[in-house]
Design an enzyme around this catalytic site. Structure first.
Site, PDB file in Angstrom:
ATOM      1  N   SER A  71      33.825 -22.551   4.772  1.00 33.94           N
ATOM      2  CA  SER A  71      32.945 -21.769   3.627  1.00 33.94           C
ATOM      3  C   SER A  71      33.165 -20.125   4.081  1.00 33.94           C
ATOM      4  CB  SER A  71      31.728 -22.321   3.880  1.00 33.94           C
ATOM      5  OG  SER A  71      30.928 -21.748   5.145  1.00 33.94           O
TER       6      SER A  71
ATOM      7  N   HIS B 131      29.851 -15.376  14.800  1.00 43.06           N
ATOM      8  CA  HIS B 131      29.181 -16.449  15.395  1.00 43.06           C
ATOM      9  C   HIS B 131      27.729 -16.567  14.963  1.00 43.06           C
ATOM     10  CE1 HIS B 131      28.381 -18.848  18.839  1.00 43.06           C
ATOM     11  NE2 HIS B 131      27.125 -18.350  19.105  1.00 43.06           N
TER      12      HIS B 131
END
Ligand code: GRF
Length: 186
Positions: free
Chosen positions: A13, A106
């Site tokens: 995504s 992250h």
């Protein structure tokens, strides 16, 4: 025009958010490389007409797999590499071939919750402030110099799914913008 290569392992995504934004820019996603044959990211690459490559790590050393990765990167004149859910550590040899030019995202406020369970560990913590980190890649696991962190304050009653959604929204807004800024400087 600068060329960005994306390395992913799964859904992709973030890759799609990057592809969508770069399409409207002077820059280009030159290729997608995945270490999993079944990565949904391949379907997204097809949709955007981006060349995509499966590089297997099975029955070979990390160095051997990376030799293949490096030759794909070179063939596509890669200026910058974005890790977008790529679930493997790169060797110092590959990192040194692109000094300061490998970026990672992250889903936690590093240095908190590095590794593969950033979202769930953030969710299960007592932290009110959750978020994401975009950083340059060094030899460690989610340790390189931070470029930007984005955060939000949770109310406390959210479900894991709601937190996950919020984190991914932040990622999809921030990662393409940060990469575009870096590409503009190349
Ligand atoms: C993201 O949460 C990213 O921060 C982490 O892996 C996830 C990848 O998701 N490194 P997707 O494949 O981009 O959907």
């Amino acid at each position: 025009m600068a060329g960005l290569a994306v390395l992913a392992s799964g859904s992709g995504s973030n890759f799609e958010a990057i592809a969508g934004q770069l399409k409207k820019s002077a820059h280009k996603v030159v290729c997608l490389i995945c270490d999993r044959k079944d990565a949904y990211a391949f379907t997204r690459a097809e949709k955007y007409g981006i060349p995509s490559y499966f590089v297997g790590y099975k029955n070979r050393t990390r160095g051997e797999a990376e030799t293949e990765i490096a030759s794909i990167l070179t063939a596509h004149n890669t200026d910058l590499i974005a890790l977008a859910g790529f679930m493997r550590l790169l060797t110092p040899e590959l990192i040194d071939r692109f000094p300061g030019r490998i970026i990672n995202i992250h889903p936690s406020l590093l240095p908190k919750y590095p590794g593969t369970h950033g979202i769930i560990e953030s969710f299960e913590s007592e932290d009110r402030e959750l978020g994401i980190t975009i950083h340059r890649v060094d030899y460690g696991l989610d340790t390189g110099p931070v470029i930007v962190q984005k955060s939000f304050t949770r109310g406390g009653n959210e479900t894991l799914e709601q937190i996950e959604k919020k984190i991914h929204e932040l990622e999809h807004q921030s990662y393409p913008a940060v990469l575009l800024d870096i590409l503009d400087e190349i």
